[in-house]
Design a protein around this motif. Structure first.
Motif, PDB file in Angstrom:
ATOM      1  N   GLY A  91      41.985  19.138 115.741  1.00 36.72           N
ATOM      2  CA  GLY A  91      41.589  17.904 115.068  1.00 36.72           C
ATOM      3  C   GLY A  91      42.576  16.791 115.346  1.00 36.72           C
ATOM      4  N   VAL A  92      42.187  15.597 114.956  1.00 39.69           N
ATOM      5  CA  VAL A  92      43.059  14.433 115.085  1.00 39.69           C
ATOM      6  C   VAL A  92      43.149  13.745 113.731  1.00 39.69           C
ATOM      7  N   ASP A  93      44.243  13.045 113.539  1.00 37.39           N
ATOM      8  CA  ASP A  93      44.424  12.260 112.319  1.00 37.39           C
ATOM      9  C   ASP A  93      43.855  10.863 112.552  1.00 37.39           C
ATOM     10  N   GLY A  94      43.720  10.106 111.506  1.00 38.21           N
ATOM     11  CA  GLY A  94      43.231   8.743 111.646  1.00 38.21           C
ATOM     12  C   GLY A  94      43.652   7.885 110.470  1.00 38.21           C
ATOM     13  N   HIS A  95      44.012   6.648 110.770  1.00 34.97           N
ATOM     14  CA  HIS A  95      44.435   5.698 109.737  1.00 34.97           C
ATOM     15  C   HIS A  95      43.752   4.359 110.000  1.00 34.97           C
ATOM     16  N   GLY A  96      43.496   3.633 108.952  1.00 34.75           N
ATOM     17  CA  GLY A  96      42.906   2.307 109.088  1.00 34.75           C
ATOM     18  C   GLY A  96      42.009   1.993 107.904  1.00 34.75           C
ATOM     19  N   ARG A  97      42.213   0.831 107.313  1.00 34.43           N
ATOM     20  CA  ARG A  97      41.368   0.423 106.199  1.00 34.43           C
ATOM     21  C   ARG A  97      39.970   0.110 106.709  1.00 34.43           C
ATOM     22  N   LEU A  98      39.002   0.199 105.819  1.00 34.46           N
ATOM     23  CA  LEU A  98      37.606   0.102 106.214  1.00 34.46           C
ATOM     24  C   LEU A  98      37.324  -1.157 107.025  1.00 34.46           C
ATOM     25  N   SER A 150      39.436   6.677 105.466  1.00 29.58           N
ATOM     26  CA  SER A 150      38.067   7.035 105.091  1.00 29.58           C
ATOM     27  C   SER A 150      37.374   7.849 106.175  1.00 29.58           C
ATOM     28  N   HIS A 151      37.616   7.529 107.447  1.00 33.77           N
ATOM     29  CA  HIS A 151      36.955   8.282 108.510  1.00 33.77           C
ATOM     30  C   HIS A 151      37.492   9.709 108.606  1.00 33.77           C
ATOM     31  N   TYR A 152      38.801   9.869 108.408  1.00 35.57           N
ATOM     32  CA  TYR A 152      39.397  11.206 108.451  1.00 35.57           C
ATOM     33  C   TYR A 152      38.900  12.060 107.287  1.00 35.57           C
ATOM     34  N   THR A 153      38.941  11.519 106.075  1.00 35.47           N
ATOM     35  CA  THR A 153      38.507  12.306 104.926  1.00 35.47           C
ATOM     36  C   THR A 153      37.004  12.561 104.965  1.00 35.47           C
ATOM     37  N   ALA A 154      36.225  11.629 105.507  1.00 34.84           N
ATOM     38  CA  ALA A 154      34.781  11.857 105.648  1.00 34.84           C
ATOM     39  C   ALA A 154      34.520  13.014 106.607  1.00 34.84           C
TER      40      ALA A 154
END
Length: 241
Positions: A91-98, A150-154
């Motif tokens: 998997g990969v991590d991801g950060h960024g506000r919507l 949000s994309h990572y947790t989704a």
């Protein structure tokens, strides 16, 4: 680690670092035969292969490509003759506000963290016989949500939903499907800045970050015969965050 794995045949994705590497080494140490894959880190792959020795395989694969997933499944058929456990860990991590997320970043994270789990599981289904197991590595963040991810947790929440559905679909075939939801872990590859690590540690009941080996122990428990009547479950390994 005695997880009743002697003689078992495992495919562990993302095996050259973190939880994947700890899982591969512990499984091999317990007497299992392991095929694992990596995406691009040739040095880490070579080091892992040298440590594992004969009887195991380290394969380069991009799991976002269905043809690579099919090739990885074919390697397991050729090298192992089938599978007793599939561990979807890559998997990969991801950060960024919507408001900052674009289609490319959304697709990058969802593609590997969720879609690739579906694609590889489908490709390996014919290798999994009665009594075998699928273990999906999700994240405890999916259970509580994290701003700016949000994309990572989704994606990880999708893994949990997939796990629950597949446990019912594959149960009649006596294939167990479970998930592990790790919290924040120590990492020698990309460690958290000390102030962040200290803040997260204070948020946990145990007052520290986790170790990849502790998550690997949960993964291998679910993969082995000791968890023979456990399916559809999520083991949260996050120190009580």
């Amino acid at each position: 680690m005695d997880a009743a794995l002697a003689g078992k045949r495992l495919l562990v994705t993302g095996g050259t670092r973190g939880v994947g590497r700890a899982t591969v080494l512990a499984a091999a140490g317990a007497g299992a035969r392991v095929v694992t894959c990596y995406h691009h880190d040739e040095a880490a792959a070579a080091a892992l292969a040298a440590r594992l020795g004969p009887g195991h395989r380290v394969v380069k694969a991009d799991l976002t490509r269905p043809e690579d997933a099919a090739r990885l499944a074919a390697e397991c058929r050729t090298e192992l003759g089938g599978l007793d456990a599939l561990v979807n860990n890559a998997g990969v991590d991801g950060h960024g506000r919507l408001e900052e997320l674009d289609d490319g970043e959304w697709s990058r994270v969802l593609g590997l963290d969720l879609t690739a789990v579906f694609v590889l599981t489908q490709a390996c289904l014919h290798l999994l016989g009665p009594g075998s197991a699928i273990v999906n590595v999700a994240a405890s963040a999916a259970l509580r949500g994290v701003p700016g991810r949000s994309h990572y947790t989704a994606a990880k929440a999708g893994v949990l939903g997939l796990t629950r559905s597949l446990c019912k679909e594959l149960g009649p075939r006596r294939v167990r499907v479970n998930a592990v939801a790790p919290g924040v872990l120590e990492s020698d590859g990309d460690p958290l800045p000390p102030p962040v690590a200290e803040r997260v540690a204070r948020m946990t009941a145990l007052g520290r970050l986790g170790r990849p080996e502790e998550v690997a122990a949960a993964v291998l428990y679910l993969a082995g015969d000791l968890a023979g009547y456990l399916t559809g479950a999520t083991l949260t390994v996050d120190g009580g965050i």
